[in-house]
Design an enzyme around this catalytic site. Sequence first.
Site, mmCIF file in Angstrom:
data_model
loop_
_atom_site.group_PDB
_atom_site.id
_atom_site.type_symbol
_atom_site.label_atom_id
_atom_site.label_comp_id
_atom_site.label_asym_id
_atom_site.label_seq_id
_atom_site.Cartn_x
_atom_site.Cartn_y
_atom_site.Cartn_z
ATOM 1 N N HIS A 185 0.837 -1.216 0.000
ATOM 2 C CA HIS A 185 0.000 0.000 0.000
ATOM 3 C C HIS A 185 0.867 1.259 0.000
ATOM 4 O O HIS A 185 1.486 1.598 1.002
ATOM 5 C CB HIS A 185 -0.915 0.017 1.226
ATOM 6 C CG HIS A 185 -1.915 1.135 1.215
ATOM 7 N ND1 HIS A 185 -3.283 0.925 1.235
ATOM 8 C CD2 HIS A 185 -1.757 2.482 1.172
ATOM 9 C CE1 HIS A 185 -3.914 2.084 1.222
ATOM 10 N NE2 HIS A 185 -3.010 3.063 1.189
ATOM 11 N N HIS A 226 1.140 5.382 -2.148
ATOM 12 C CA HIS A 226 0.654 6.342 -3.153
ATOM 13 C C HIS A 226 1.877 6.877 -3.885
ATOM 14 O O HIS A 226 2.493 7.852 -3.438
ATOM 15 C CB HIS A 226 -0.106 7.477 -2.479
ATOM 16 C CG HIS A 226 -1.291 7.021 -1.696
ATOM 17 N ND1 HIS A 226 -2.589 7.227 -2.120
ATOM 18 C CD2 HIS A 226 -1.396 6.328 -0.521
ATOM 19 C CE1 HIS A 226 -3.436 6.704 -1.237
ATOM 20 N NE2 HIS A 226 -2.726 6.148 -0.260
ATOM 21 N N GLN A 264 -9.456 9.836 -4.586
ATOM 22 C CA GLN A 264 -9.065 10.544 -3.365
ATOM 23 C C GLN A 264 -10.163 11.475 -2.838
ATOM 24 O O GLN A 264 -10.347 11.611 -1.638
ATOM 25 C CB GLN A 264 -7.787 11.353 -3.609
ATOM 26 C CG GLN A 264 -7.332 12.208 -2.452
ATOM 27 C CD GLN A 264 -6.862 11.391 -1.256
ATOM 28 O OE1 GLN A 264 -5.734 10.915 -1.230
ATOM 29 N NE2 GLN A 264 -7.731 11.216 -0.260
ATOM 30 N N HIS A 316 -9.779 2.371 0.496
ATOM 31 C CA HIS A 316 -9.386 3.183 1.659
ATOM 32 C C HIS A 316 -10.614 3.225 2.551
ATOM 33 O O HIS A 316 -11.578 3.930 2.258
ATOM 34 C CB HIS A 316 -8.985 4.598 1.232
ATOM 35 C CG HIS A 316 -7.560 4.700 0.823
ATOM 36 N ND1 HIS A 316 -7.078 4.056 -0.275
ATOM 37 C CD2 HIS A 316 -6.506 5.358 1.382
ATOM 38 C CE1 HIS A 316 -5.780 4.314 -0.373
ATOM 39 N NE2 HIS A 316 -5.407 5.100 0.614
ATOM 40 N N GLU A 350 -10.806 5.427 7.265
ATOM 41 C CA GLU A 350 -9.556 6.031 7.755
ATOM 42 C C GLU A 350 -9.912 7.320 8.499
ATOM 43 O O GLU A 350 -9.698 8.431 8.014
ATOM 44 C CB GLU A 350 -8.595 6.318 6.600
ATOM 45 C CG GLU A 350 -7.191 6.665 7.102
ATOM 46 C CD GLU A 350 -6.247 7.096 5.994
ATOM 47 O OE1 GLU A 350 -6.711 7.319 4.851
ATOM 48 O OE2 GLU A 350 -5.048 7.230 6.278
ATOM 49 N N ASP A 386 2.484 3.392 2.870
ATOM 50 C CA ASP A 386 1.436 4.365 2.541
ATOM 51 C C ASP A 386 1.988 5.608 1.838
ATOM 52 O O ASP A 386 1.465 6.020 0.810
ATOM 53 C CB ASP A 386 0.637 4.765 3.797
ATOM 54 C CG ASP A 386 -0.747 5.315 3.488
ATOM 55 O OD1 ASP A 386 -1.179 5.239 2.324
ATOM 56 O OD2 ASP A 386 -1.392 5.817 4.420
ATOM 57 N N TRP A 401 0.917 13.584 3.502
ATOM 58 C CA TRP A 401 0.392 12.797 4.621
ATOM 59 C C TRP A 401 1.470 12.261 5.537
ATOM 60 O O TRP A 401 1.191 11.719 6.585
ATOM 61 C CB TRP A 401 -0.463 11.640 4.080
ATOM 62 C CG TRP A 401 -1.675 12.124 3.367
ATOM 63 C CD1 TRP A 401 -2.880 12.460 3.934
ATOM 64 C CD2 TRP A 401 -1.821 12.341 1.949
ATOM 65 N NE1 TRP A 401 -3.743 12.873 2.960
ATOM 66 C CE2 TRP A 401 -3.130 12.812 1.733
ATOM 67 C CE3 TRP A 401 -0.975 12.186 0.847
ATOM 68 C CZ2 TRP A 401 -3.612 13.130 0.464
ATOM 69 C CZ3 TRP A 401 -1.452 12.494 -0.406
ATOM 70 C CH2 TRP A 401 -2.755 12.962 -0.588
#
Length: 410
Positions: free
Chosen positions: A54, A56, A149, A207, A210, A306, A312
């Site tokens: 996982h 991005h 997103q 997702h 979260e 992630d 993030w």
Amino acid sequence: MLFQNARIENAAPADFRIENGLFAGFGASLPPKPGEETVDLGGRLVLPPFIESHVHLDTCLTAGDPVWNLSGTLFEGIECWAKRKDKLTKQDIRERVQRAVRLYASHGVQFIRTHVDVTDPSLVAMEALLELREELRDTVELQVVAFPQEGILSYPNGKQLMKDAVRLGADAVGAIPHFEFTREYSVESLNFAMRLAADNGLLVDVHCDEIDDEASRGLETVAARALELELFDKVTASHTTAMHSYNNAYVTRLMRLLKMSRINFVSNPLVNTHLQGRMDAYPKRRGVTRVKELTEAGINVSFGHDDIFDPWYPMGTGNLRDVVFMGLHVCQMMGYEEIMGAYRFVTTNAARTLHLGERYGIAKGRPASFVVLDAGQYYDALNTNAVVLASYKNGKKIAQAAPASTKVLF
Ligand code: 17E
Ligand code: FE2
């Protein structure tokens, strides 16, 4: 080619041979064939290659550009990224992704599932990642998730963008139920995404929940649809941080459905310890999903990084050791056997999630892909942050490093 004295997955030292890019044989002591190249691994740990289940990649290496995430929340991260999206070009994405993939490769990662934001009318990130998936095929295998997103129903033309991303060639379909405007949208977005995956023979990676809101219940919908659409283990619920805050009576009921559905989980302990609990006064929740309980129930869980240096998460070098290290701490999984076997969160468990099947694993006839660590077993490898000395993919070395060699001068 013969490798001697390898501790394969913490076992006693043994030999193995690779031929034509495949594992050809294993034994306590294999005699070299005439003229055969031999490598003495000196009792070092050999594992199947690391898998990033996982991340991005489209957002990686952008922290602070154009603005830093000051609150450290998921939601400010999404706002920061929305500003960066305006500047995206294919060249920008390609250059960052290639740098990130090389970081991963240097730490023995050979497979990466990347979420790619498709709430962008240009779909330029999706196009760039699909190009790179083909270009990098022989070194690092990418699996691409169409990830909305900013929502499917809460973003203009969201459903069409998801369909377009699937038509372009995404491997998996995503969703973000906790970000949709309403609970109804949340359920509808999951119904839409999972039907889209089923109709196109794709995987699903959501997702999911979260957020620290214990009323965020996307997970039960994901699991129910996985069961009803017979998608089962083609489905993955990522993050599921709200599950940290669910009451135990609800979790007990939910567990039955989770087991029946056979879905996978991905937890991202570095990033969710950073993002979650931000609206709490003390005591502050950790906000990592129930990895220990899910694992004990026989449910497949892997760990992901992630983010690498993006809105993030302001750190990261693509070393999955850091992910496992944080995961074991925050999930309180520091028993001897738990530490020893923890590599599975970033190897075999992740392989199940990515559906790598017989293309993965140290066994006769499978591709000769493996990593050699500068330690004898995983306990020490984790504790000392052991260097990945070599990474072999299909019998070919794709990365190597020298052992760390600091000298204390007293
Ligand atoms: N986007 C999101 O919704 N959640 C995350 N953890 C990241 C991006 C990294
Ligand atoms: Fe994520």
